[in-house]
Design an enzyme around this catalytic site. Sequence first.
Site, PDB file in Angstrom:
ATOM      1  N   LYS A  24       0.812  -1.227   0.000  1.00  0.00           N
ATOM      2  CA  LYS A  24       0.000   0.000   0.000  1.00  0.00           C
ATOM      3  C   LYS A  24       0.841   1.270   0.000  1.00  0.00           C
ATOM      4  O   LYS A  24       2.037   1.241   0.279  1.00  0.00           O
ATOM      5  CB  LYS A  24      -1.017  -0.034   1.148  1.00  0.00           C
ATOM      6  CG  LYS A  24      -2.207  -0.934   0.785  1.00  0.00           C
ATOM      7  CD  LYS A  24      -3.278  -0.995   1.836  1.00  0.00           C
ATOM      8  CE  LYS A  24      -4.414  -1.918   1.338  1.00  0.00           C
ATOM      9  NZ  LYS A  24      -5.386  -2.220   2.416  1.00  0.00           N
TER      10      LYS A  24
ATOM     11  N   ARG B 265      -3.653 -10.113   4.914  1.00  0.00           N
ATOM     12  CA  ARG B 265      -4.112 -10.151   3.519  1.00  0.00           C
ATOM     13  C   ARG B 265      -3.003  -9.589   2.635  1.00  0.00           C
ATOM     14  O   ARG B 265      -2.672  -8.414   2.739  1.00  0.00           O
ATOM     15  CB  ARG B 265      -5.394  -9.323   3.375  1.00  0.00           C
ATOM     16  CG  ARG B 265      -5.939  -9.256   1.950  1.00  0.00           C
ATOM     17  CD  ARG B 265      -7.158  -8.331   1.877  1.00  0.00           C
ATOM     18  NE  ARG B 265      -7.706  -8.251   0.534  1.00  0.00           N
ATOM     19  CZ  ARG B 265      -7.262  -7.425  -0.399  1.00  0.00           C
ATOM     20  NH1 ARG B 265      -6.264  -6.605  -0.158  1.00  0.00           N
ATOM     21  NH2 ARG B 265      -7.819  -7.431  -1.597  1.00  0.00           N
TER      22      ARG B 265
HETATM   23  C1  8Y4 Z   1      -1.190  -1.997  -4.450  1.00  0.00           C
HETATM   24  C2  8Y4 Z   1      -2.120  -2.980  -4.615  1.00  0.00           C
HETATM   25  C3  8Y4 Z   1      -1.467  -0.946  -3.633  1.00  0.00           C
HETATM   26  C4  8Y4 Z   1      -3.331  -2.915  -3.961  1.00  0.00           C
HETATM   27  C5  8Y4 Z   1      -2.687  -0.864  -3.008  1.00  0.00           C
HETATM   28  C6  8Y4 Z   1      -3.619  -1.871  -3.149  1.00  0.00           C
HETATM   29  C7  8Y4 Z   1      -8.105  -4.456   2.175  1.00  0.00           C
HETATM   30  C8  8Y4 Z   1      -9.188  -5.233   1.709  1.00  0.00           C
HETATM   31  C9  8Y4 Z   1      -8.323  -4.115   0.059  1.00  0.00           C
HETATM   32  C10 8Y4 Z   1      -7.789  -4.497   3.570  1.00  0.00           C
HETATM   33  C11 8Y4 Z   1      -9.611  -6.065   3.801  1.00  0.00           C
HETATM   34  C12 8Y4 Z   1      -5.541  -2.721  -1.904  1.00  0.00           C
HETATM   35  C13 8Y4 Z   1     -10.306  -5.587  -0.500  1.00  0.00           C
HETATM   36  C14 8Y4 Z   1      -6.868  -2.256  -1.440  1.00  0.00           C
HETATM   37  N1  8Y4 Z   1      -7.573  -3.772   1.124  1.00  0.00           N
HETATM   38  N2  8Y4 Z   1      -9.930  -6.037   2.504  1.00  0.00           N
HETATM   39  N3  8Y4 Z   1      -9.309  -5.000   0.376  1.00  0.00           N
HETATM   40  N4  8Y4 Z   1      -8.574  -5.319   4.337  1.00  0.00           N
HETATM   41  N5  8Y4 Z   1     -10.326  -6.839   4.634  1.00  0.00           N
HETATM   42  N6  8Y4 Z   1      -4.832  -1.731  -2.507  1.00  0.00           N
HETATM   43  O1  8Y4 Z   1      -6.889  -3.820   4.085  1.00  0.00           O
HETATM   44  O2  8Y4 Z   1      -5.175  -3.852  -1.762  1.00  0.00           O
HETATM   45  S1  8Y4 Z   1      -8.135  -3.498  -1.570  1.00  0.00           S
END
Ligand code: 8Y4
Length: 283
Positions: A227, A261
Amino acid sequence: MRREFVLDCRGKTLRLGRRTAVMGILNVTPDSFSDGGLFLDPERAVDHALRMVEEGADIIDVGGESTRPGADPLPLQEELRRVLPVIEGLSQRAEVPISIDTYKAEVASRALEAGASIINDISGLHYDPRMGEVAAKYGAPVVVMHIKGTPKTMQASPRYDDLMGEITAYLREGIRRAEEAGLPPEKVIVDPGIGFGKTVEHNLIILQRLDELSSLGRPILIGPSRKSFIGAVLDLQVGDRLYGTLASVAIGVERGAHIVRVHDVKPVREVVDMVDAIMEAGS
Ligand code: 8Y4
């Protein structure tokens, strides 16, 4: 000193608290698993999930809608078209529970019918009023995540008077909504929602003070993987955030996370196995 929980995921048992559970991220969007053109190839997505299971994933989180900051909402039919074939294929070939990453009750319901067993609701039961009843109908565990705002608006200078207090209150309300719909509180997993309506500083403090969420008496999940707070601290692009992810995972587990996750299952499995061994030594 994590509390121990045994979670029944519609027949599949997750033991939480001694061994950290790794949730592998499966983004089923056309830009992730295309057939070489513009179309999503479900078989390639299933293959990636099976590789994550071989690398040590305990749960696969299937999502069809990008919830990155500023992303537009995805129409229901398109979300179903993306996730259902992958859940059907994967549930026949994998032993691990599958979670459905959605805030729409209709998507959750159809995904559970197709073989998913956990609902991952980034709104923490605050967007779709029918989500609680879907979870209750199937007895499916729900991840209740904190978000301030919506994915479209959440990063517009979020402010908190009491960061951990607001997150805890929101999660407590999610647990209450689940219970009101008939889902036992034992089926709720809580998540502070790293990156969802938080500044870099907020995300760092959440990890520093993660242990405060244990007052909710529920298993804790965190999603720090790759992130932007990591990018901000280390000045690195998204593809170069593995070590920052591993540091966040190690500290999060030491501060009480039961489930992490992540995208990079193999290195994360190694790190959490080591952290778990340090925490368990002498007991
Ligand atoms: C690179 C790739 C940078 C992906 C950012 C991202 C969470 C989640 C997401 C979390 C739960 C993400 C669906 C955002 N984050 N579900 N989901 N907890 N429970 N961004 O922190 O991965 S999506």
